[in-house]
Design a protein around this motif. Structure first.
Motif, mmCIF file in Angstrom:
data_model
loop_
_atom_site.group_PDB
_atom_site.id
_atom_site.type_symbol
_atom_site.label_atom_id
_atom_site.label_comp_id
_atom_site.label_asym_id
_atom_site.label_seq_id
_atom_site.Cartn_x
_atom_site.Cartn_y
_atom_site.Cartn_z
ATOM 1 N N PHE A 36 54.295 47.491 47.776
ATOM 2 C CA PHE A 36 53.801 47.599 49.153
ATOM 3 C C PHE A 36 52.283 47.537 49.177
ATOM 4 O O PHE A 36 51.618 47.576 48.128
ATOM 5 C CB PHE A 36 54.293 48.885 49.816
ATOM 6 N N ASN A 37 51.738 47.409 50.375
ATOM 7 C CA ASN A 37 50.298 47.437 50.601
ATOM 8 C C ASN A 37 49.934 48.727 51.324
ATOM 9 O O ASN A 37 50.658 49.182 52.207
ATOM 10 C CB ASN A 37 49.862 46.237 51.442
ATOM 11 N N ALA A 83 47.955 65.952 52.062
ATOM 12 C CA ALA A 83 48.832 65.383 53.096
ATOM 13 C C ALA A 83 48.955 63.873 52.916
ATOM 14 O O ALA A 83 50.047 63.292 53.061
ATOM 15 C CB ALA A 83 48.287 65.719 54.479
ATOM 16 N N PHE A 84 47.852 63.238 52.591
ATOM 17 C CA PHE A 84 47.847 61.793 52.345
ATOM 18 C C PHE A 84 48.752 61.426 51.174
ATOM 19 O O PHE A 84 49.582 60.514 51.261
ATOM 20 C CB PHE A 84 46.410 61.336 52.086
ATOM 21 N N LEU A 85 48.628 62.151 50.075
ATOM 22 C CA LEU A 85 49.422 61.843 48.888
ATOM 23 C C LEU A 85 50.911 62.075 49.128
ATOM 24 O O LEU A 85 51.758 61.323 48.628
ATOM 25 C CB LEU A 85 48.938 62.679 47.703
ATOM 26 N N ARG A 86 51.246 63.095 49.891
ATOM 27 C CA ARG A 86 52.660 63.337 50.205
ATOM 28 C C ARG A 86 53.223 62.223 51.095
ATOM 29 O O ARG A 86 54.377 61.818 50.950
ATOM 30 C CB ARG A 86 52.815 64.703 50.867
ATOM 31 N N LYS A 87 52.404 61.724 52.001
ATOM 32 C CA LYS A 87 52.840 60.611 52.858
ATOM 33 C C LYS A 87 53.108 59.357 52.031
ATOM 34 O O LYS A 87 54.117 58.670 52.215
ATOM 35 C CB LYS A 87 51.773 60.323 53.925
ATOM 36 N N VAL A 88 52.217 59.060 51.087
ATOM 37 C CA VAL A 88 52.400 57.893 50.218
ATOM 38 C C VAL A 88 53.615 58.088 49.312
ATOM 39 O O VAL A 88 54.400 57.152 49.099
ATOM 40 C CB VAL A 88 51.131 57.638 49.369
ATOM 41 N N HIS A 128 56.311 59.766 49.870
ATOM 42 C CA HIS A 128 57.530 59.566 50.670
ATOM 43 C C HIS A 128 57.759 58.080 50.948
ATOM 44 O O HIS A 128 58.883 57.575 50.796
ATOM 45 C CB HIS A 128 57.418 60.336 51.985
ATOM 46 N N PHE A 129 56.701 57.384 51.341
ATOM 47 C CA PHE A 129 56.845 55.960 51.691
ATOM 48 C C PHE A 129 57.278 55.138 50.485
ATOM 49 O O PHE A 129 58.137 54.245 50.592
ATOM 50 C CB PHE A 129 55.514 55.428 52.232
ATOM 51 N N ALA A 130 56.683 55.413 49.320
ATOM 52 C CA ALA A 130 56.965 54.635 48.110
ATOM 53 C C ALA A 130 58.207 55.129 47.364
ATOM 54 O O ALA A 130 58.594 54.545 46.349
ATOM 55 C CB ALA A 130 55.759 54.677 47.175
ATOM 56 N N GLU A 131 58.824 56.198 47.860
ATOM 57 C CA GLU A 131 60.021 56.781 47.240
ATOM 58 C C GLU A 131 59.760 57.140 45.778
ATOM 59 O O GLU A 131 60.531 56.827 44.879
ATOM 60 C CB GLU A 131 61.215 55.826 47.361
ATOM 61 N N LEU A 132 58.634 57.829 45.567
ATOM 62 C CA LEU A 132 58.262 58.260 44.226
ATOM 63 C C LEU A 132 58.952 59.577 43.878
ATOM 64 O O LEU A 132 59.574 60.215 44.732
ATOM 65 C CB LEU A 132 56.737 58.428 44.138
ATOM 66 N N PHE A 177 53.919 47.450 54.535
ATOM 67 C CA PHE A 177 52.637 48.130 54.340
ATOM 68 C C PHE A 177 52.649 49.486 55.027
ATOM 69 O O PHE A 177 53.338 49.699 56.022
ATOM 70 C CB PHE A 177 51.461 47.276 54.826
ATOM 71 N N LEU A 178 51.878 50.396 54.454
ATOM 72 C CA LEU A 178 51.674 51.732 55.010
ATOM 73 C C LEU A 178 50.246 51.805 55.522
ATOM 74 O O LEU A 178 49.304 51.546 54.773
ATOM 75 C CB LEU A 178 51.910 52.801 53.942
ATOM 76 N N HIS A 179 50.085 52.144 56.784
ATOM 77 C CA HIS A 179 48.749 52.273 57.364
ATOM 78 C C HIS A 179 48.410 53.755 57.521
ATOM 79 O O HIS A 179 49.079 54.481 58.262
ATOM 80 C CB HIS A 179 48.678 51.581 58.724
ATOM 81 N N VAL A 180 47.387 54.197 56.799
ATOM 82 C CA VAL A 180 46.870 55.565 56.923
ATOM 83 C C VAL A 180 45.450 55.436 57.476
ATOM 84 O O VAL A 180 44.523 55.065 56.744
ATOM 85 C CB VAL A 180 46.866 56.302 55.567
ATOM 86 N N PRO A 181 45.233 55.714 58.749
ATOM 87 C CA PRO A 181 43.924 55.466 59.366
ATOM 88 C C PRO A 181 42.812 56.413 58.941
ATOM 89 O O PRO A 181 41.638 56.065 59.037
ATOM 90 C CB PRO A 181 44.204 55.591 60.872
#
Length: 450
Positions: A225-226, A264-269, A271-275, A249-253
């Motif tokens: 992903f981007n 919070a940012f790392l937890r969002k990523v 979840h999105f990347a299914e890590l 793509f994941l948009h984090v503004p």
């Protein structure tokens, strides 16, 4: 330093805070092993370098930037008869003399207005197996943010090319800060890559010394992903990659600064990347432990010196740092937002979404943001802001130094132009960058009050 000081009555811009599209030559040279070639008038490339890479943290030109950049230095003769032959000769000489993994040809106003067929000339060399691409970046196309997107698109379409193979799970392409324009981009991208790798990702950071150069760009289509980590810059690229390669793509503004926002940012990523959530949490907890350990020591100073610290702040600069700093200052330090002004002239289609971010700065804090390019108007707005009974702290640029003195406040230069800062690898984001930022803020305020 370039200083366009024209009366505000002419509707011109005083003390400009960006440069023209051809300054995207810095986006090219920010990729290890890439050398830009510019087809423009004499002095254009030098002005871009002196403004963006010298009088902005004194960053230097690097391997392929600065004085290295080949230029046609178009003359009156080239305007009358065209400059295609001159460009062809320059490319031949550059290939012979300079060692590059990829050449990026950028055009200026003269060649774009004259109508030189730069594409056909570059294709001659592409057909010979030369790694070379081109982007039309005449000044009337827009500023260096626009030029950056054009150069990125050119490399993807002309060099990376098509791909329909498998995707690599757990890999990401990062689109974030504008190289060189953001004074701290090198350290910031290093921190972004470090924390993303910490939660288990393979990271194509693409620009700066942490990038593997063109090999990393070749791997762009293979990424899972981007990640667009900015209010708007990179969104156009991510949407193009979604169409071209089928990549989500994941948009984090909000670029994260400090423990709360970064976790919070790392937890969002994650979840999105299914890590692996457990693995990511181990890294986050360790980083938080270190971050808050240092913050505990800082709290003694903060509690003792609170009466001498600013209560309100203003942020003047591009949207990426403006939004990130505002979030951090409110949520981590409890300082009240006074005035926020975004200066890079973001496309109109993104402005409503940017404004919305300022309405949710904290659970009980919201503020308005203004878009303004002219320093005369910006400084008038700051003068008219009520900062209360204490002098404010201004997060801005060299253009705000006299204004801060006028307000009896402190100035922290956080963006272009920053000509009173020497920047090597400093970062202001993530866990580690936030600690450096705290040191800078309160060293500055203590010094200003002495």
């Amino acid at each position: 330093m370039f200083n366009l000081e024209v009366s505000h009555k002419t509707n011109s811009i005083q003390q400009i805070r960006y440069v023209c599209a051809i300054a995207a030559m810095h986006s090219a040279s920010a990729i290890p092993g890439v050398i830009p070639i510019v087809h423009c008038g004499p002095g254009c490339a030098d002005k871009q370098f002196m403004n963006l890479a010298f009088y902005n943290g004194f960053q230097g030109g690097g391997y392929g930037g600065g004085a290295v950049v080949p230029s046609t230095n178009s003359r009156e003769l080239d305007v009358v008869f065209g400059g295609e032959n001159r460009l062809r000769e320059l490319i031949k000489a550059s290939i012979k003399i300079l060692d590059a993994d990829l050449f990026v040809v950028l055009t200026g106003c003269i060649s774009d207005l004259v109508g030189d067929d730069v594409g056909s000339i570059v294709r001659e060399f592409q057909d010979q197996g030369v790694s070379i691409v081109y982007a039309e970046t005449g000044g009337f196309k827009g500023n260096n943010f626009t030029g950056h997107e054009l150069v990125v698109r050119a490399i993807i379409d002309q060099y990376v090319g098509d791909y329909d193979g498998p995707k690599k799970q757990g890999s990401v392409n990062v689109w974030s800060l504008l190289p060189y324009h953001n004074t701290f981009w090198r350290g910031d991208l290093t921190e972004i890559k470090r924390i993303l790798e910490g939660i288990g990702l393979t990271v194509n950071i693409l620009f700066g010394q942490e990038s593997k150069g063109v090999a990393e760009w070749r791997d762009i289509p293979k990424a899972q992903f981007n990640l667009v980590l900015s209010p708007w810059l990179g969104l156009q690229t991510a949407k193009h990659l979604e169409d071209k390669y089928g990549q989500p793509f994941l948009h984090v503004p909000v670029i994260p600064i400090g423990g709360k926002e970064t976790s919070a940012f790392l937890r969002k990523v994650t979840h999105f990347a299914e890590l692996d959530i457990a693995k990511a949490e181990v890294f986050i907890k360790e980083e938080e432990k270190q971050y808050y350990h240092y913050l505990e020591g800082f709290s003694d100073f903060y509690a003792e010196y609170w009466w001498g610290l600013p209560a309100k702040f203003a942020v003047i600069g591009d949207s990426g740092y403006n939004l990130a700093l505002t979030k951090f200052l409110v949520n981590q330090l409890g300082i009240i937002p006074g005035k926020q002004i975004i200066t890079e002239n973001p496309p109109e289609e993104y402005r409503a979404a940017i404004r919305k971010q300022y309405q949710t700065i904290a659970e009980d804090v919201f503020t308005d943001v203004e878009f303004e390019e002219d320093s005369y108007a910006i400084h008038q707005k700051i003068r008219q802001t009520n900062f209360g009974h204490k002098p404010p702290i201004v997060f801005g640029t060299t253009w705000e130094r006299d204004l801060a003195k006028e307000l009896k406040g402190a100035i922290v230069e956080v963006g272009f132009p920053a000509s009173y800062e020497v920047v090597l690898s400093r970062s202001y984001i993530g866990y580690r960058g936030a600690l450096t930022l705290l040191e800078k803020i309160y060293t500055t305020t203590v010094g200003a009050s002495a």
